[in-house]
Design an enzyme around this catalytic site. Structure first.
Site, mmCIF file in Angstrom:
data_model
loop_
_atom_site.group_PDB
_atom_site.id
_atom_site.type_symbol
_atom_site.label_atom_id
_atom_site.label_comp_id
_atom_site.label_asym_id
_atom_site.label_seq_id
_atom_site.Cartn_x
_atom_site.Cartn_y
_atom_site.Cartn_z
ATOM 1 N N ARG A 121 68.028 -20.749 42.229
ATOM 2 C CA ARG A 121 66.978 -20.010 43.038
ATOM 3 C C ARG A 121 66.628 -18.900 42.317
ATOM 4 N NH1 ARG A 121 63.585 -20.074 47.175
ATOM 5 N NH2 ARG A 121 63.601 -18.288 48.592
ATOM 6 N N THR A 396 56.025 -26.286 47.981
ATOM 7 C CA THR A 396 57.689 -26.823 47.824
ATOM 8 C C THR A 396 57.754 -28.277 47.653
ATOM 9 O OG1 THR A 396 58.546 -24.733 48.933
ATOM 10 C CG2 THR A 396 60.039 -26.695 48.429
ATOM 11 N N ASP A 438 59.636 -13.930 49.656
ATOM 12 C CA ASP A 438 60.783 -14.402 50.637
ATOM 13 C C ASP A 438 61.748 -13.552 51.031
ATOM 14 O OD1 ASP A 438 59.703 -16.938 51.160
ATOM 15 O OD2 ASP A 438 60.922 -18.049 50.017
ATOM 16 N N SER A 467 66.005 -18.370 51.691
ATOM 17 C CA SER A 467 65.022 -19.429 51.287
ATOM 18 C C SER A 467 65.487 -20.321 52.963
ATOM 19 C CB SER A 467 65.570 -20.306 50.224
ATOM 20 O OG SER A 467 64.813 -21.553 50.400
ATOM 21 N N GLY A 488 57.796 -27.222 53.234
ATOM 22 C CA GLY A 488 57.067 -26.614 54.413
ATOM 23 C C GLY A 488 57.781 -25.295 55.041
HETATM 24 N N1 GLY Z 1 60.050 -20.349 49.352
HETATM 25 C C1 GLY Z 1 60.026 -21.222 50.419
HETATM 26 C C2 GLY Z 1 61.551 -21.233 50.819
HETATM 27 O O1 GLY Z 1 62.324 -21.035 49.799
HETATM 28 O O2 GLY Z 1 62.149 -21.731 51.680
#
Ligand code: GLY
Length: 586
Positions: A121, A396, A438, A467, A488
Site C-alpha cells: 500500500r 482499481t 483514503d 483501504s 469499486g
Molecule cells: N483506493 C481504494 C481502496 O484502496 O480501497
C-alpha cells in the site's frame, strides 16, 4: 520502434498515432502472432460467453493482454507467483487509469499450503501531517485528489519484486517482458480504453496529455495504437535493477520532481525508505471452506469475513437469489459491517486494530442475532449518528491465479481514483496515485467514496491509508479452491461477498456468479443500492415496504474476477461482463 513511423524514417516516441489501416492490421497481427507463438496451449475467451476451463491453471484480469501475460508466464513453466507478477505489470500498462507503478497493491497468496499477505500500500511521505488537507477547520476541496499532496509513496514496484523474489521461479526480466512490449511497442486501443481516457482528458497534466491524448487533445480512437514509450523504459529499468531504479535512481528522481512541482513534498528518502509489509491474513470459515483475505490497512478482509460469518446461519439459497428476503438479509449484514468500518480501523503500525471486535465468534454471533431479529430495515442512526453523502467512482484492478496444485494468488492494485491524481511524472510514464484521499482528512468527514473514518485513519507521516481492497482466496483442506476480488471503492467488499455467495450458496458457475446483478449497502447513505434491472419491480416494492429505501445505482458495480475449482483437475475462470477483462486457462 513502431512499424509505421519506422518506415517513414521517424523515431516513434510517446503517445498515440493513427496509423494507416494496413499498418494497424499488421501491428495487430504481429501482436497476436507473437502471443500465439509463445503460447501454444492458451485459451482466452470472452468470459461472459462461458467460464474458461483449465487442467493446470486459470487466470483472470481486467484486460485480455494482462491475462495473456499471466498465461505466458505459466506456459513458460512459471508458477502462480510468476503469473501474478506478470499480470500486475501488464495491467499497469493496459489499464493505466485503474492502477500502476505509481500506486499500491495487496496480495494474498497460498503457496505450498501457506497463506501470506503482502502489503504494498502507498505510504504517506515523511512531510505528511494530520491537518495537511484542512484549512480553517474545513477539508480543502480537491487537495487530496488532484495535487502533488494527493500522492502517497508508491509500493507496487518494490512489493511485486519482493513477492517475486519470495515465490517466483522465472527471471524477473522474463516475467516483465510482456508489460514492456505492450508499453514500448504499443497496444490496440479498445473502446473501453477510449472511453476511459476521453472521460478524463481534461484531468491529465501536460505530461499525461502527451502520453494519452492525440495532438488535437482528443482521446485515441478505438483501433489505434497507444505507445507508452517512457513507461516501457521505466519498466526496463525495473527489470534491470530489480526495482531499485524506481526507488533510488532515475525514475525516483523524476517522481520526486513531478510531485514537488505540483505542490507536494517528497524526498528521495521517502522513496528509498518504502517498506513492503507482510501482514497477518484475515482468516475465517464459511460453510466448510476456509476464507483468507487482506487485513488492515485494508478493511476489506475483516468486513468480508464478518458478513460471511453473520450470514452463515441463514439459508440464503432457500431465500432465493434476488428475492426481497435475501436482499434484506444482505443489506442488514452489510450496513452493520460498514458502520463498524468507521471506527478503530487504520494502519496497524499506528493503531491497534481489535480483530475480534469484527470477526470474533462473540461479535459475529451478536451481529447475526441482530440481523435475524431485524424483520424490517434497521435505521442507520440506530447503529451510529453520522451522516455522509456518497460519491461514486470506478477504479482499481483485480486479478487472480488459481493452480490445480492448490497454489493461488489474488491481487488488487490501485492508484485510487481514475488516473489517480492526473499527474504523470514526465519522462517516466508513471501515473501518480491520489491515495492520500483514503485517509480521513478530517476524522468524521467522508472521502471520495462517502466513507468515513475516525482518528485511527487520520493522516500521519509514513502511515498507510485505510483501504477497501479485498483480494480473497477460498481454501478447502489447505488448498486454494477459489480466488475472488474486484475494484469499486466501498463496493469492492460487497461485490466480493456476492461473488462468493453466488458460487457457494447459489451454485452458480463463475460466469453466472459475476454476471448476476449486485446490491450494495454501506450504512450511510440509507439506501439499498441496486444495479439497473437488478431487482424486479415487485421486489423493489417489497424492499421499500421493509424500509430499505432501494435506489438504482447510476452505473454498474465492480469489475470482479472469479476462479473456482470444479474438480480435482478442472479449474474454471471468468472475468466480469461489466468490463473488458478475460479469463485464460492452461
Ligand atoms: N483506493 C481504494 C481502496 O484502496 O480501497
Amino acid at each position: 520502434m513502431g512499424l509505421g513511423h519506422a518506415l517513414k524514417g521517424r523515431r516513434l516516441t510517446e503517445g498515440t498515432v493513427r496509423r494507416p489501416r494496413w499498418c494497424r492490421q499488421a501491428a495487430r497481427m504481429l501482436q497476436v502472432a507473437l502471443l500465439v507463438t509463445l503460447l501454444p496451449h492458451g485459451t482466452v475467451e470472452a468470459a461472459w460467453r462461458a467460464p474458461v476451463h483449465g487442467e493446470r491453471a486459470v487466470v483472470a484480469s481486467a484486460h485480455p493482454l494482462a491475462t495473456r501475460a499471466g498465461e505466458l508466464a505459466l506456459a513458460a513453466g512459471g508458477n502462480a507467483a510468476d503469473a501474478a507478477v506478470a499480470m500486475s505489470f501488464a495491467i499497469a500498462v493496459t489499464e493505466p487509469w485503474g492502477s500502476g507503478l505509481g500506486g499500491g497493491a495487496f496480495v494474498v497468496s497460498v503457496i505450498n499450503g501457506k497463506v501470506e499477505t503482502f502489503d504494498m500500500r502507498e505510504m504517506a511521505p515523511a512531510s505528511a501531517t494530520r491537518d495537511m488537507f484542512v484549512v480553517d477547520g474545513k477539508v480543502e476541496k480537491g487537495a487530496s485528489i488532484s495535487t502533488g499532496r494527493a500522492s502517497g509513496v508508491p509500493g507496487l514496484v518494490r512489493g511485486m519484486v519482493e513477492f517475486h523474489k519470495a515465490h517466483g521461479s522465472l527471471p524477473l526480466a522474463q516475467v516483465l517482458a510482456p508489460a514492456i512490449s505492450f508499453a514500448r511497442d504499443g497496444m490496440v486501443v479498445s473502446e473501453h480504453m477510449h472511453r476511459a481516457i476521453a472521460g478524463k482528458a481534461d484531468y491529465l497534466n501536460d505530461a499525461g496529455r502527451r502520453v494519452f491524448l492525440r495532438a488535437d487533445g482528443s482521446a485515441p480512437k478505438p483501433g489505434s495504437i497507444l505507445v507508452q514509450a517512457d513507461l516501457g523504459k521505466t519498466l526496463e529499468r525495473i527489470a534491470a535493477t530489480a526495482g531499485e531504479d524506481f526507488y533510488t535512481g532515475t525514475t525516483a528522481k523524476a517522481l520526486v520532481a513531478a510531485v514537488n512541482a505540483e505542490g507536494g513534498a517528497w524526498t528521495m528518502a521517502d522513496l528509498a525508505g518504502y517498506v513492503v509489509k507482510r501482514r497477518a491474513p484475515v482468516m475465517g470459515t464459511y460453510r466448510g471452506y476456509t476464507v483468507a483475505s487482506m487485513g488492515p490497512p485494508s478493511s476489506g478482509g475483516l468486513l468480508l469475513v464478518q458478513m460471511l460469518k453473520v450470514l452463515e446461519r441463514f439459508d440464503l439459497h432457500g431465500l432465493g437469489f434476488g428475492s426481497a428476503a435475501y436482499s434484506h438479509k444482505l443489506a442488514e449484514a452489510m450496513k452493520r459491517a460498514f458502520a463498524m468500518r468507521a471506527k478503530g480501523l487504520g494502519d496497524p503500525d499506528f493503531v491497534a486494530v481489535d480483530r475480534k471486535r469484527f470477526i470474533g465468534d462473540a461479535a459475529t454471533k451478536a451481529i447475526g442475532d441482530a440481523v435475524a431479529a431485524a424483520e424490517t430495515s434497521t435505521p442507520a442512526s440506530a447503529i451510529s449518528e453520522v451522516t455522509v453523502k456518497p460519491k461514486e467512482s470506478t477504479h482499481t484492478s483485480h486479478f487472480g491465479v488459481l493452480m490445480a496444485n492448490g497454489d493461488a494468488v489474488g491481487c488488487t492494485q490501485t492508484i485510487n481514483l481514475r488516473f489517480g491524481s492526473g499527474k504523470i511524472a514526465a519522462g517516466t510514464g508513471v501515473v501518480l496515485n491520489n491515495e492520500m484521499d483514503d485517509f480521513s482528512a478530517l476524522p468524521g468527514s467522508p472521502n471520495a467514496f462517502g466513507l468515513i473514518g475516525d482518528e485511527g485513519n487520520a493522516v500521519a507521516a509514513k502511515k498507510r491509508p485505510l483501504s477497501s481492497m479485498t483480494p480473497t482466496i477460498v481454501l478447502r483442506d489447505g488448498k486454494a479452491v477459489g480466488v475472488f476480488g474486484s475494484p469499486g471503492g466501498s463496493r469492492i467488499i460487497t461485490t466480493t461477498l456476492q461473488s462468493i455467495l453466488n458460487v457457494i450458496d447459489h451454485k452458480m458457475n463463475v460466469s453466472e456468479a459475476l454476471g448476476a446483478p449486485r446490491i450494495h449497502h454501506q450504512w450511510y447513505p440509507e439506501h439499498l443500492f441496486y444495479e439497473h434491472r437488478g431487482l424486479s419491480p415487485d421486489t423493489i416494492t417489497k424492499l421499500d415496504a421493509l424500509g430499505q429505501q432501494p435506489k438504482e445505482l447510476s452505473g454498474t458495480m465492480g469489475n470482479a474476477m472469479a476462479l473456482w475449482r470444479v474438480g480435482p483437475t478442472r479449474l474454471s475462470g471468468a472475468a466480469d461482463p461489466r468490463g473488458e477483462g478475460a479469463a485464460g486457462a492452461l
